[in-house]
Design a protein around this motif. Structure first.
Motif, PDB file in Angstrom:
ATOM      1  N   ALA A  53       0.824  -1.211   0.000  1.00  0.00           N
ATOM      2  CA  ALA A  53       0.000   0.000   0.000  1.00  0.00           C
ATOM      3  C   ALA A  53       0.856   1.259   0.000  1.00  0.00           C
ATOM      4  O   ALA A  53       1.885   1.324   0.684  1.00  0.00           O
ATOM      5  CB  ALA A  53      -0.925  -0.012   1.208  1.00  0.00           C
ATOM      6  N   ASP A  54       0.436   2.216  -0.816  1.00  0.00           N
ATOM      7  CA  ASP A  54       1.054   3.528  -0.975  1.00  0.00           C
ATOM      8  C   ASP A  54       2.342   3.504  -1.786  1.00  0.00           C
ATOM      9  O   ASP A  54       2.930   4.561  -2.035  1.00  0.00           O
ATOM     10  CB  ASP A  54       1.302   4.205   0.372  1.00  0.00           C
ATOM     11  N   ASP A  55       2.769   2.327  -2.207  1.00  0.00           N
ATOM     12  CA  ASP A  55       3.911   2.242  -3.124  1.00  0.00           C
ATOM     13  C   ASP A  55       3.529   2.874  -4.450  1.00  0.00           C
ATOM     14  O   ASP A  55       2.409   2.735  -4.923  1.00  0.00           O
ATOM     15  CB  ASP A  55       4.284   0.778  -3.384  1.00  0.00           C
ATOM     16  N   LYS A  56       4.492   3.538  -5.074  1.00  0.00           N
ATOM     17  CA  LYS A  56       4.286   4.069  -6.425  1.00  0.00           C
ATOM     18  C   LYS A  56       5.256   3.361  -7.353  1.00  0.00           C
ATOM     19  O   LYS A  56       6.467   3.396  -7.134  1.00  0.00           O
ATOM     20  CB  LYS A  56       4.514   5.581  -6.460  1.00  0.00           C
ATOM     21  N   GLY A  57       4.714   2.743  -8.386  1.00  0.00           N
ATOM     22  CA  GLY A  57       5.540   2.166  -9.432  1.00  0.00           C
ATOM     23  C   GLY A  57       5.673   3.174 -10.562  1.00  0.00           C
ATOM     24  O   GLY A  57       4.738   3.920 -10.851  1.00  0.00           O
ATOM     25  N   SER A  58       6.850   3.197 -11.197  1.00  0.00           N
ATOM     26  CA  SER A  58       7.043   4.135 -12.298  1.00  0.00           C
ATOM     27  C   SER A  58       8.029   3.570 -13.304  1.00  0.00           C
ATOM     28  O   SER A  58       8.958   2.836 -12.945  1.00  0.00           O
ATOM     29  CB  SER A  58       7.526   5.485 -11.787  1.00  0.00           C
ATOM     30  N   ASN A  59       7.814   3.925 -14.561  1.00  0.00           N
ATOM     31  CA  ASN A  59       8.703   3.470 -15.628  1.00  0.00           C
ATOM     32  C   ASN A  59       8.299   4.174 -16.914  1.00  0.00           C
ATOM     33  O   ASN A  59       7.108   4.299 -17.225  1.00  0.00           O
ATOM     34  CB  ASN A  59       8.594   1.948 -15.812  1.00  0.00           C
TER      35      ASN A  59
END
Lengths: 115, 114
Positions: A53-59
């Motif tokens: 929870a609250d993790d942000k994935g980015s790419n």
């Protein structure tokens, strides 16, 4: 059981527009969440992921935040390009007994970016 | 790393024939999955293996479908006899059990049964 619901497409945008593809899920426990992208004639490629929870994935300019309170994992990009045209799949997985259980996929959202 | 390797890329066969799809997972990955993709049903998990052992085959549509994983570097999905409704793209994927690395997919086998 586990399920993933994505907004239906196709989604058609102009180049440099802001993108949001909605994804909500139902799962037991604490799943990991993923976005995959599929270009024409190819397999699925992992785009980004979030494991808690609250993790942000980015790419590649794409982002998605794991929202446990709303059971959502919406995909966003600030300025899309023609090369982003593809089918995007939201997915989750959960583990039981120490083994992987297989990804549960949404039906996919076909994104079309016009120049 | 060569990734997950599937063969053949395309298969056209006549109804009633046996079809065998092959998959080589990434070295070191110990979980392997077979998926089927169609326009109508999207992506469906057919079966998966952990450490070469089949864990859940509830997604296999019928007894005509069978899958094996004789060792850590090879798996097959067999359809016998094949039917036109089996036409789809079949994907193999692998991952490391217990990790959150995501699954790596092969390029798929496009099966057409005429």
């Amino acid at each position: 059981g586990n399920s993933v619901t994505q907004m239906e497409g196709p989604v058609t945008l102009s180049e440099e527009a802001f993108l949001t593809i909605n994804c909500t899920y139902t799962a037991t426990g604490y799943p990991s969440l993923f976005w995959y992208v599929q270009y024409p004639g190819e397999g699925l490629q992992l785009l980004l992921k979030a494991t808690k929870a609250d993790d942000k994935g980015s790419n590649k300019g794409f982002e998605a935040t794991y929202r446990k309170e709303t059971t959502s994992f919406h995909l966003e990009k600030g300025s899309v390009q023609v090369s982003d045209s593809a089918v995007y799949f939201c997915a989750l997985n959960s583990y039981s007994g120490g083994g992987a259980d297989g990804l549960t996929f949404g039906k996919g959202t076909h994104l079309i970016i016009q120049p | 790393d060569a990734g997950v390797i599937q063969s053949p890329r395309h298969e056209v066969t006549e109804m009633g024939q046996e079809v065998t799809l092959r998959c080589k997972p990434i070295s070191g990955h110990n979980s392997l999955f077979w998926y089927r993709q169609t326009m109508m049903r999207g992506l469906e998990l057919l079966i998966y293996f952990n450490n070469n052992v089949p864990i859940d085959d509830s997604g296999m549509p019928e007894d005509r479908f069978s899958a094996k994983m004789p060792n850590a570097s090879f798996s097959t999905l067999k359809i016998q006899p094949s039917e036109p409704r089996d036409s789809a793209v079949y994907f193999c994927a692998s991952t490391v059990t217990g990790g959150n690395y995501g699954y790596t997919f092969g390029s798929g086998t496009r099966l057409t049964v005429v």
